[in-house]
Write a protein that holds these residues in place. Structure first.
Motif, PDB file in Angstrom:
ATOM      1  N   GLY A  28      -3.875  19.510  -4.867  1.00 30.23           N
ATOM      2  CA  GLY A  28      -2.657  19.891  -5.578  1.00 30.23           C
ATOM      3  C   GLY A  28      -2.965  20.843  -6.708  1.00 30.23           C
ATOM      4  N   VAL A  29      -1.927  21.432  -7.289  1.00 31.45           N
ATOM      5  CA  VAL A  29      -2.111  22.341  -8.416  1.00 31.45           C
ATOM      6  C   VAL A  29      -1.136  21.973  -9.521  1.00 31.45           C
ATOM      7  N   GLY A  30      -1.568  22.195 -10.733  1.00 31.32           N
ATOM      8  CA  GLY A  30      -0.687  21.960 -11.879  1.00 31.32           C
ATOM      9  C   GLY A  30      -0.237  20.520 -12.000  1.00 31.32           C
ATOM     10  N   ALA A  31       1.053  20.366 -12.243  1.00 31.06           N
ATOM     11  CA  ALA A  31       1.618  19.036 -12.482  1.00 31.06           C
ATOM     12  C   ALA A  31       1.557  18.152 -11.249  1.00 31.06           C
ATOM     13  N   SER A  32       1.501  18.749 -10.053  1.00 31.36           N
ATOM     14  CA  SER A  32       1.511  17.950  -8.827  1.00 31.36           C
ATOM     15  C   SER A  32       0.279  17.058  -8.703  1.00 31.36           C
ATOM     16  N   VAL A  33      -0.830  17.474  -9.365  1.00 29.51           N
ATOM     17  CA  VAL A  33      -2.052  16.666  -9.325  1.00 29.51           C
ATOM     18  C   VAL A  33      -1.815  15.322  -9.990  1.00 29.51           C
ATOM     19  N   GLN A  34      -0.984  15.308 -11.015  1.00 30.72           N
ATOM     20  CA  GLN A  34      -0.741  14.088 -11.782  1.00 30.72           C
ATOM     21  C   GLN A  34       0.343  13.196 -11.185  1.00 30.72           C
ATOM     22  N   GLN A  35       1.057  13.684 -10.188  1.00 25.31           N
ATOM     23  CA  GLN A  35       2.108  12.872  -9.596  1.00 25.31           C
ATOM     24  C   GLN A  35       1.518  11.768  -8.725  1.00 25.31           C
ATOM     25  N   GLN A  36       2.213  10.644  -8.702  1.00 20.82           N
ATOM     26  CA  GLN A  36       1.788   9.565  -7.809  1.00 20.82           C
ATOM     27  C   GLN A  36       1.911  10.034  -6.363  1.00 20.82           C
ATOM     28  N   LYS A  37       0.903   9.745  -5.555  1.00 23.04           N
ATOM     29  CA  LYS A  37       0.927  10.179  -4.166  1.00 23.04           C
ATOM     30  C   LYS A  37       0.634   9.001  -3.252  1.00 23.04           C
ATOM     31  N   VAL A  38       1.371   8.932  -2.132  1.00 30.40           N
ATOM     32  CA  VAL A  38       1.174   7.882  -1.139  1.00 30.40           C
ATOM     33  C   VAL A  38       0.822   8.528   0.195  1.00 30.40           C
ATOM     34  N   ILE A  39      -0.292   8.104   0.785  1.00 34.84           N
ATOM     35  CA  ILE A  39      -0.696   8.578   2.110  1.00 34.84           C
ATOM     36  C   ILE A  39      -0.827   7.373   3.029  1.00 34.84           C
ATOM     37  N   SER A  40      -0.328   7.522   4.246  1.00 33.29           N
ATOM     38  CA  SER A  40      -0.386   6.414   5.194  1.00 33.29           C
ATOM     39  C   SER A  40      -1.205   6.787   6.417  1.00 33.29           C
ATOM     40  N   ILE A  41      -2.212   5.963   6.725  1.00 31.85           N
ATOM     41  CA  ILE A  41      -3.012   6.131   7.936  1.00 31.85           C
ATOM     42  C   ILE A  41      -2.340   5.324   9.045  1.00 31.85           C
ATOM     43  N   VAL A  42      -2.072   5.956  10.175  1.00 32.18           N
ATOM     44  CA  VAL A  42      -1.388   5.263  11.262  1.00 32.18           C
ATOM     45  C   VAL A  42      -2.176   5.418  12.562  1.00 32.18           C
ATOM     46  N   GLY A  43      -2.162   4.371  13.374  1.00 25.52           N
ATOM     47  CA  GLY A  43      -2.855   4.415  14.659  1.00 25.52           C
ATOM     48  C   GLY A  43      -2.983   3.015  15.220  1.00 25.52           C
ATOM     49  N   PRO A  44      -3.246   2.887  16.513  1.00 24.91           N
ATOM     50  CA  PRO A  44      -3.349   1.568  17.135  1.00 24.91           C
ATOM     51  C   PRO A  44      -4.578   0.797  16.665  1.00 24.91           C
ATOM     52  N   GLY A  45      -4.568  -0.518  16.915  1.00 24.23           N
ATOM     53  CA  GLY A  45      -5.693  -1.352  16.527  1.00 24.23           C
ATOM     54  C   GLY A  45      -6.977  -0.939  17.211  1.00 24.23           C
ATOM     55  N   GLY A  46      -8.094  -1.087  16.504  1.00 22.00           N
ATOM     56  CA  GLY A  46      -9.392  -0.793  17.097  1.00 22.00           C
ATOM     57  C   GLY A  46      -9.912   0.593  16.826  1.00 22.00           C
ATOM     58  N   LEU A  47      -9.096   1.479  16.226  1.00 19.09           N
ATOM     59  CA  LEU A  47      -9.541   2.856  15.973  1.00 19.09           C
ATOM     60  C   LEU A  47     -10.230   3.021  14.617  1.00 19.09           C
ATOM     61  N   GLY A  48     -10.237   1.966  13.793  1.00 17.11           N
ATOM     62  CA  GLY A  48     -10.996   2.031  12.544  1.00 17.11           C
ATOM     63  C   GLY A  48     -10.207   2.415  11.313  1.00 17.11           C
ATOM     64  N   LYS A  49      -8.924   2.057  11.266  1.00 22.33           N
ATOM     65  CA  LYS A  49      -8.098   2.403  10.094  1.00 22.33           C
ATOM     66  C   LYS A  49      -8.644   1.742   8.831  1.00 22.33           C
ATOM     67  N   THR A  50      -8.990   0.464   8.939  1.00 26.61           N
ATOM     68  CA  THR A  50      -9.504  -0.266   7.767  1.00 26.61           C
ATOM     69  C   THR A  50     -10.832   0.316   7.307  1.00 26.61           C
ATOM     70  N   THR A  51     -11.701   0.612   8.258  1.00 24.18           N
ATOM     71  CA  THR A  51     -13.004   1.196   7.927  1.00 24.18           C
ATOM     72  C   THR A  51     -12.840   2.545   7.235  1.00 24.18           C
ATOM     73  N   LEU A  52     -11.946   3.382   7.754  1.00 29.91           N
ATOM     74  CA  LEU A  52     -11.702   4.698   7.160  1.00 29.91           C
ATOM     75  C   LEU A  52     -11.137   4.574   5.760  1.00 29.91           C
ATOM     76  N   ALA A  53     -10.141   3.702   5.592  1.00 28.85           N
ATOM     77  CA  ALA A  53      -9.542   3.499   4.268  1.00 28.85           C
ATOM     78  C   ALA A  53     -10.588   2.996   3.272  1.00 28.85           C
ATOM     79  N   ASN A  54     -11.462   2.123   3.736  1.00 28.76           N
ATOM     80  CA  ASN A  54     -12.488   1.578   2.859  1.00 28.76           C
ATOM     81  C   ASN A  54     -13.502   2.631   2.440  1.00 28.76           C
ATOM     82  N   GLU A  55     -13.802   3.563   3.349  1.00 25.15           N
ATOM     83  CA  GLU A  55     -14.727   4.641   2.999  1.00 25.15           C
ATOM     84  C   GLU A  55     -14.118   5.567   1.949  1.00 25.15           C
ATOM     85  N   VAL A  56     -12.834   5.868   2.072  1.00 25.37           N
ATOM     86  CA  VAL A  56     -12.144   6.667   1.055  1.00 25.37           C
ATOM     87  C   VAL A  56     -12.169   5.918  -0.277  1.00 25.37           C
ATOM     88  N   TYR A  57     -11.936   4.623  -0.221  1.00 27.69           N
ATOM     89  CA  TYR A  57     -11.928   3.769  -1.421  1.00 27.69           C
ATOM     90  C   TYR A  57     -13.289   3.814  -2.121  1.00 27.69           C
TER      91      TYR A  57
END
Length: 422
Positions: A182-211
């Motif tokens: 983001g640029v300017g004020a948008s960097v400071q805005q609250q942002k929500v991103i959602s990972i979507v996909g069927p079970g077994g593809l590693g959503k939890t693992t991916l989210a944990n790596e970002v964390y």
């Protein structure tokens, strides 16, 4: 069914409590029986609440006991309703004429005598149900069953070593860029991103790596995983505990509103990062979202879900913040498969090249499927005949293996139909 029965029991216990109140305190011959039934049913209701968590795994004896308790609860409720109705008729009789009053009171007395006998019989049934509960050791069975189901299959994903992960760098970096860009004020805005996909593809693992990569850039953070029937108060308690790193007196008795207010107050002016993993319902997200104060100091929220509808709701109105996780590429699938069996992602005996390729086709790029089958093969002889036998068994006899059964459950929860047949 158990949840519905628990609701009936709660209603019955409420009516029994009413009978023990001041208005009915002078009733002779039934007060002690009513008190006994209330105490016993309250204890049974506690067990029913536990049974609700393992409803699909109940054995025959437990189901029979549950069904008998259900019928008994209906009979008790009918009896209480008749009893209270007869008391109301007595009050009416007192205001009627003399002859009519006598007739009504005689009828009421006769009915009360009959109901008193019914209560005695119901007390005996409650007593018998309590004895059978002890005789069959239902509490122990429920506890043992609950322990076996309490093991969250997502737990290993939270402790996976980064060196053992394959094909995660690209999606992890893309998510970090989307979250933090983001640029300017948008960097400071609250942002929500959602990972979507069927079970077994590693959503939890991916989210944990970002964390793991971003946790040092925030003042406070939390990572919580939900279930199909989440205990929202427990989730809120976990969020408050993680972000505040504090202990709160009597937090177990706080209601949702108090927990939400406490979290909002703590997060109001803080840069936080919260991950809500595995959301199954719109309602669960709507409640949890109330606690995540929408400040303008660069806070970030990430969710994971199997539902595209829920994913869009989570990051509404910016639907472009939905990140669809994809199956592993052919190269990454092979690397993960071989690394789990031989310790190296590029070492495969020539005699096993063809059969390993066929096995990976059946795994469809699902990390969970690949790891499960590879773990099975790691304990078998590295011969073409043995691997062919495993390949031919995928989707049928292999389900007897505990690891494969766990994989099947996870995949079926998350939309098994997207994978090829077998």
């Amino acid at each position: 069914m158990v949840s519905a029965l628990a609701g009936v029991m709660t209603s019955v216990i409420g009516k029994l409590t009413t009978l023990l109140g001041e208005e009915y305190s002078k009733l002779k011959g039934v007060h002690r029986e009513v008190e006994f039934m209330k105490d016993e049913l309250s204890s049974m209701n506690a067990l029913l609440q536990r049974l609700a968590e393992v409803d699909r795994d109940l054995d025959v004896q437990t189901k029979e006991w549950r069904d008998q308790v259900r019928e008994m609860s209906y009979d008790i409720e009918d009896c209480i309703d008749d009893f209270m109705k007869s008391l109301g008729q007595t009050d009416i009789a007192k205001r009627a004429g003399l002859v009519q009053s006598v007739i009504q009171q005689l009828k009421a007395l006769r009915m009360r005598h009959q109901i008193s006998s019914q209560i005695q019989g119901l007390k005996a049934r409650v007593e018998d149900a309590s004895k059978r509960r002890m005789r069959y050791k239902l509490d122990e069975r429920t506890f043992e069953c609950g322990i076996s189901r309490a093991i969250d299959p997502r737990l290993p994903s939270l402790y996976a070593e980064p060196d053992g992960l394959v094909g995660i760098d690209k999606p992890r970096d893309e998510l970090i860029k989307c979250l933090m860009g983001g640029v300017g004020a948008s960097v400071q805005q609250q942002k929500v991103i959602s990972i979507v996909g069927p079970g077994g593809l590693g959503k939890t693992t991916l989210a944990n790596e970002v964390y793991r990569k971003l946790e040092g850039q925030f003042q406070c953070r939390a990572f919580v995983s939900l279930s199909q029937q989440p205990d929202v108060k427990k989730i809120l308690r976990s969020i408050l505990s993680q972000v505040s790193q504090q202990e709160y007196a009597n937090i177990d008795v706080w209601d949702e509103e108090k927990l939400i207010n406490a979290i909002r107050e703590f997060l109001k002016n803080k840069r936080y990062f919260v991950i809500i993993d595995d959301i199954w319902s719109n309602q669960a997200w709507k409640i949890i979202k109330c606690a995540l104060f929408p400040n303008d100091v660069g806070s970030k929220i990430m969710t994971t879900t199997c539902s595209i509808t829920i994913a869009k709701l989570c990051c509404s109105p910016q639907h472009d913040h939905v990140y669809e996780i994809m199956p592993l590429t052919e190269a990454n699938s092979k690397s993960l498969f071989l690394k789990r069996i031989f310790g190296s992602g590029d070492m495969c005996p020539p005699k096993l090249e063809e059969v390993s390729s066929e096995i990976l086709k059946k795994c469809g790029g699902s990390p969970l499927a690949i790891i499960t089958v590879a773990s099975l093969l790691a304990n078998k002889a590295s011969t073409n005949e043995e691997w062919e036998r495993v390949y031919n068994s995928i989707g049928s006899t292999l389900e007897k293996d505990p690891g494969v059964e766990e994989m099947r459950k996870t995949l079926s929860l998350g939309g098994l139909s997207i994978f090829p047949e077998d």
